[in-house]
Write an enzyme that holds these catalytic residues in place. Structure first.
Site, PDB file in Angstrom:
ATOM      1  CG  ASP A 248      -1.918  -1.183   1.152  1.00  0.00           C
ATOM      2  OD1 ASP A 248      -2.170  -1.700   0.048  1.00  0.00           O
ATOM      3  OD2 ASP A 248      -2.410  -1.594   2.213  1.00  0.00           O
ATOM      4  CE  LYS A 270      -4.447  -6.549   0.757  1.00  0.00           C
ATOM      5  NZ  LYS A 270      -4.945  -5.197   0.536  1.00  0.00           N
ATOM      6  CE  LYS A 303     -11.259  -4.749   1.057  1.00  0.00           C
ATOM      7  NZ  LYS A 303      -9.917  -4.215   0.762  1.00  0.00           N
ATOM      8  CB  SER A 361      -9.301  -7.495   9.734  1.00  0.00           C
ATOM      9  OG  SER A 361      -8.938  -6.344   8.999  1.00  0.00           O
ATOM     10  CD  GLN A 420      -6.460  -3.996   9.831  1.00  0.00           C
ATOM     11  OE1 GLN A 420      -7.590  -4.466  10.021  1.00  0.00           O
ATOM     12  NE2 GLN A 420      -5.756  -4.253   8.758  1.00  0.00           N
ATOM     13  N   GLY A 440       0.668  -5.770   5.568  1.00  0.00           N
ATOM     14  CA  GLY A 440       0.948  -4.491   4.926  1.00  0.00           C
ATOM     15  C   GLY A 440       1.987  -3.722   5.711  1.00  0.00           C
ATOM     16  NE  ARG A 441      -1.335   0.066   7.996  1.00  0.00           N
ATOM     17  CZ  ARG A 441      -2.454   0.475   8.613  1.00  0.00           C
ATOM     18  NH1 ARG A 441      -2.518   1.685   9.129  1.00  0.00           N
ATOM     19  NH2 ARG A 441      -3.478  -0.342   8.701  1.00  0.00           N
TER      20      ARG A 441
END
Ligand code: 5IU
Length: 473
Positions: A248, A270, A303, A361, A420, A440-441
């Site tokens: 991201d 992703k 999505k 999530s 999150q 991700g992060r």
């Protein structure tokens, strides 16, 4: 148990039309020469009492168990009578899980590891009992026995045995027709027809519950009907990684540089193509080159959530032309199955895939148990394009050919500022059944993303090995 009592019950069931012979079509559209509808016994208290007394002698009085649980709905009154006679507490399974409040699927008081005896009227494939057993298991209850009135002898006993459940039945279809023949209630012709039918018609074989989470990725390839799922299982097994990087970042060089460093450690990247500030067509060309070089797949986390027609345009047209470069995409079930129908048409081949969102999530998301279940059943009609589900729990689906993609993972549990919720690798892989894990992060925000990617890859793989070795709890 004396044959007389059995004969008595068989004749009584026949006299109240709980057992019928002729040409019938079952709920699922299968033709059958014998039909059982034991629901009618609630109108005959003496037959209810006789049935429950006989089940008590057969399977209750000498058995060790903590609770009785009737399979909804026909067996519930019989289970109640048995509970009172045995002075053992009953549990009740909800067929439709409450979509509010506690979300409990089992009602009643119990402790983890308590044992449960299942009560059911008729078994064909055994799937109704298995559904109940699955819910009991999810609540920590243990089931090893089922007491039933009639076994149709079409494979249910074997399916249940494979799942560790021993069946005791008052009648089998054969013993029942022999009794009715002896008492001249049915003709020899019917007896032959029913016996032939039994020899020819077997219910589908049901594989072991929870098999998905203990089967290694390479063994699941053959179960997959979608080609992307097969590729992904293959990549995971050969590269020994189930890590999906959520890249991201908002500049193309950032993403490409990152993938140069971590490409060998991931099975999939992703993307959120619409957050990139400097998007140009050559970005996807270079992305594809990296994917080929390091052997990972590309998931565009788009999505989709519109009506089918719009989604097919969003998939193939516009600035990004996602359908041209993404191996798979994420899709909401919210608009109904038209969205899958449209993508099925746009994808036009099974080399593309869909991860359908069954759970999220984030804190306070509005997805209910019912929404989740209906999402999973919607997917079953589009098996050629469904790669798997985005979800958080292993009971969401059973099919070992589908992949559980789980986001919301960091090495230490925490939250971000926008709801999150993070879980640990151990929690998502071992306990919750994640097959591909999205980070991700946890990686992109690290001082050294490469070192961190290796740390995630190793931790996640270790958990997967632990899971397939069967040490689930
Ligand atoms: N993502 C989630 N949760 C979900 C779904 C998708 O976090 O339920 I569906 C996406 C959002 C983000 C990535 O792109 O997965 C997780 O990134 P972090 O690991 O940085 O939180």
């Amino acid at each position: 148990m004396g044959l007389d009592k059995l004969e008595d019950l068989a004749l009584k069931l026949f006299s109240i039309d709980a057992v019928k012979f002729g040409d019938f079509t079952t709920k699922t559209g299968i033709k059958t020469p014998a039909y059982f509808d034991l629901r009618v016994i609630v109108s005959y208290p003496d037959i209810m009492e006789l049935t429950s007394n006989m089940l008590y002698d057969l399977a209750v009085k000498d058995s060790q168990f903590d609770h009785l649980c009737g399979v909804p709905y026909t067996a519930l009154p019989i289970a109640t009578l048995l509970s009172i006679q045995a002075k053992k507490p009953m549990l009740m399974r909800r067929k439709e899980t409450k979509s509010y409040g506690t979300k409990k699927s089992i009602e009643g008081h119990f402790k983890k590891d308590d044992t449960c005896l299942i009560i059911e009227d008729v078994i064909t494939s055994g799937s109704s009992i298995l559904e109940t057993v699955k819910d009991l298991k999810n609540e920590g209850l243990v089931t090893t026995e089922a007491a039933i009135i009639l076994d149709r002898e079409q494979g249910g006993r074997e399916n249940l045995a494979k799942n560790g459940i021993h069946v005791k039945s008052l009648f089998t279809m054969r013993t029942l027709i022999e009794i009715l023949k002896k008492h001249k209630k049915i003709t020899d012709e019917i007896v032959v027809t029913v016996k032939n039918y039994l020899n020819e018609t077997k219910a589908p074989v049901i594989e072991k519950l929870m098999e998905r989470v203990i089967l290694p990725y390479e063994k699941r390839i053959d179960f997959a009907t979608n080609l992307v799922a097969r590729q992904l299982f293959n990549i995971m097994a050969t590269k020994k990684t189930n890590l999906c990087l959520s890249a991201d970042l908002t500049m193309t060089t950032g993403i490409l540089d990152l993938l140069e460093k971590v490409g060998e450690h991931i099975c999939m990247v992703k993307t959120h193509i619409d957050i990139i500030d400097d998007f140009r067509d050559d970005f996807v060309v270079r992305l594809k080159q990296l994917a080929d070089r390091f052997n990972f797949l590309i998931l565009e986390d788009r999505k989709y959530a519109d009506i089918g027609h719009t989604v097919s345009l969003q998939y193939s047209k516009g600035l990004y032309k996602i359908g041209e470069w993404a191996d798979c995409v994420t899709v909401h079930s919210l608009p109904g199955e038209g969205i899958l129908k449209a993508l099925n048409g746009s994808m036009n081949c099974i080399t593309k895939g869909v991860f359908l969102l069954a759970e999220m999530s984030s804190e306070g998301n509005l997805i209910t148990q019912q929404y989740k279940q209906e999402t999973v059943s919607m997917a079953s009609k589009y098996a050629n394009i469904i790669t798997g589900f985005v979800c958080q729990n292993k009971d969401t689906f059973q099919n070992p050919g589908l992949i559980q993609l789980t986001p919301g993972v960091q090495l230490e549990c925490s939250k971000d500022d926008f709801g999150q919720i993070y879980k640990t690798p151990e929690k998502v892989v071992v306990e919750n059944g994640a097959d591909v894990i999205v980070v991700g992060r946890g990686i992109t925000a690290a001082k050294n993303p490469e070192v961190q990617a290796v740390a995630y890859k190793d931790a996640l793989w270790k958990c997967y090995i632990k899971r397939i070795s069967g040490k689930l709890e």
